[in-house]
Design a protein around this motif. Structure first.
Motif, mmCIF file in Angstrom:
data_model
loop_
_atom_site.group_PDB
_atom_site.id
_atom_site.type_symbol
_atom_site.label_atom_id
_atom_site.label_comp_id
_atom_site.label_asym_id
_atom_site.label_seq_id
_atom_site.Cartn_x
_atom_site.Cartn_y
_atom_site.Cartn_z
ATOM 1 N N HIS A 109 0.835 -1.199 0.000
ATOM 2 C CA HIS A 109 0.000 0.000 0.000
ATOM 3 C C HIS A 109 0.875 1.256 0.000
ATOM 4 O O HIS A 109 0.648 2.191 -0.765
ATOM 5 C CB HIS A 109 -0.911 0.036 1.235
ATOM 6 C CG HIS A 109 -1.916 -1.071 1.286
ATOM 7 N ND1 HIS A 109 -1.642 -2.273 1.893
ATOM 8 C CD2 HIS A 109 -3.185 -1.153 0.824
ATOM 9 C CE1 HIS A 109 -2.706 -3.049 1.802
ATOM 10 N NE2 HIS A 109 -3.656 -2.404 1.160
ATOM 11 N N LYS A 113 1.434 3.385 -3.498
ATOM 12 C CA LYS A 113 0.793 4.699 -3.430
ATOM 13 C C LYS A 113 1.811 5.823 -3.581
ATOM 14 O O LYS A 113 1.527 6.848 -4.228
ATOM 15 C CB LYS A 113 0.024 4.858 -2.114
ATOM 16 C CG LYS A 113 -0.933 6.035 -2.133
ATOM 17 C CD LYS A 113 -2.017 5.888 -1.087
ATOM 18 C CE LYS A 113 -3.141 6.874 -1.332
ATOM 19 N NZ LYS A 113 -4.266 6.683 -0.399
ATOM 20 N N LYS A 117 1.456 8.586 -6.516
ATOM 21 C CA LYS A 117 1.414 10.030 -6.257
ATOM 22 C C LYS A 117 2.483 10.762 -7.067
ATOM 23 O O LYS A 117 2.237 11.860 -7.575
ATOM 24 C CB LYS A 117 1.589 10.301 -4.762
ATOM 25 C CG LYS A 117 0.369 9.949 -3.924
ATOM 26 C CD LYS A 117 0.607 10.284 -2.459
ATOM 27 C CE LYS A 117 -0.638 10.052 -1.629
ATOM 28 N NZ LYS A 117 -0.417 10.376 -0.188
ATOM 29 N N GLY A 173 -2.649 -0.682 -9.060
ATOM 30 C CA GLY A 173 -3.052 0.641 -8.614
ATOM 31 C C GLY A 173 -3.750 1.348 -9.758
ATOM 32 O O GLY A 173 -3.728 0.871 -10.905
#
Length: 351
Positions: A109, A113, A117, A173
């Motif tokens: 995660h 992530k 980003k 993702g």
């Protein structure tokens, strides 16, 4: 609406590779009736078990625009965690615990992530006025069907993503954006007549190809399920204490996957590759938190983890664990105590 430059998709894919992603594709954010219908059927049959959040936010999960009406496109991304070792190597080592490959390194995660980003920030800088939202397994997003729609792979008969170049070892993702990006053709299903994943399941969790009953899945039972595991499944857990790789590991497409493509953050921690049950059973809450700091395992908590270890102990046939298991029959957590009694009974009756 902000217009996307003609070659933006190619540039996004190139940038994604630079950020560590192994696969990148593009799909429409609109609703797909077939995808939405399959979700409704799965929920209607109760195959989500106690994962109430799947049903609670089903309207948002049906399509990207159900979650974010302004979304026009989805950038689907995959990051390899292909293992260098055989995920089934500990099958015949009952004194050692089996932890799913995905949980032996850093929490995906956080890793995925962070890279999502970074890619999203680059995109907004490249196309001022573009809006984006990033997701990795913590929002009502159907990453696997979207990945298939975006062409990065297909959902195999085990319902997980399969890539012709990365096998079954991809973390997924997604980036939702207000930009209009040309959609890829959905990836063709290449499972053929193979049913290796279906036959490998220890608990018969697949009522049919491409359909999973989570209530019978070892990953669900050891991670999501909070109470005692039904006795019909306890022996089948074997020495699996967190997740299960069986259906993934036997996929023939894995022969094309390379551990060299995996992110270094996902390399297994030495202490999690083949941990001994006796050491794990000794963990108190502080010890559990220390051992699994930065790991996805931490989120299930000490009690559920020890419950799983006790089922493994009961399946081990190792009489040397009797005293340790017996002490846990007095554990303050009733689920742990129940698991300890079951394991103690198994160990004492083992010839």
């Amino acid at each position: 609406m902000v217009n996307a430059p003609a070659n933006l998709a190619e540039r996004i894919a190139e940038r994604a590779l630079g950020e560590g992603f192994a696969a990148c594709g593009f799909a429409s954010a609109g609703e797909d009736p077939l995808r939405a219908g399959r979700l409704e059927q799965w929920l209607g049959e109760g195959h989500h078990g106690s994962m109430e959040w799947m049903a609670a936010r089903a309207a948002e999960r049906r399509s990207p625009q159900g979650l974010w009406p302004a979304a026009k496109s989805v950038i689907a991304l995959g990051m390899s965690y292909a293992p260098a070792h055989d995920p089934l190597a500990l099958e015949g080592s009952p004194d050692h615990a089996r932890i799913s490959v995905y949980a032996q390194g850093r929490d995906y995660h956080d890793v995925v992530k962070k890279r999502l980003k970074a890619l999203a920030r680059w995109l907004v800088a490249e196309v001022p006025g573009a809006e984006v939202k990033v997701f990795v397994d913590t929002a009502p997003v159907m990453e696997k069907p979207l990945g298939e729609a975006a062409g990065i792979g297909w959902q195999g008969k085990h319902t997980n993503m399969v890539s012709p170049t990365h096998g079954s070892w991809l973390f997924l993702g997604a980036i939702y954006t207000t930009l209009e990006l040309a959609s890829a053709a959905p990836h063709r299903d290449q499972c053929g007549s193979c049913r290796a994943c279906l036959d490998a399941c220890p608990t018969d969790a697949f009522p049919a190809p491409y359909r999973l009953d989570a209530r019978r899945c070892i990953s669900y039972l050891t991670i999501e399920h909070k109470g005692p595991v039904d006795e019909e499944f306890r022996a089948a857990l074997g020495n699996r204490i967190y997740g299960c790789d069986d259906c993934l590991a036997v996929c023939p497409w894995n022969k094309f996957a390379s551990a060299a493509q995996a992110m270094k953050e996902f390399l297994p921690r030495a202490e999690l590759v083949a941990p001994r049950l006796e050491e794990l059973l000794a963990l108190d809450d502080a010890g559990f938190r220390a051992l699994f700091s930065g790991s996805p395992i931490k989120r299930i908590g000490r009690d559920r983890f020890i419950r799983n270890c006790l089922y493994a102990a009961g399946n081990s046939g190792n009489a040397a664990l009797i005293a340790q298991v017996g002490a846990l029959t007095a554990d303050p957590d009733p689920v742990v105590a129940d698991a300890a009694r079951w394991a103690l009974g198994r160990l004492r009756s083992d010839p």
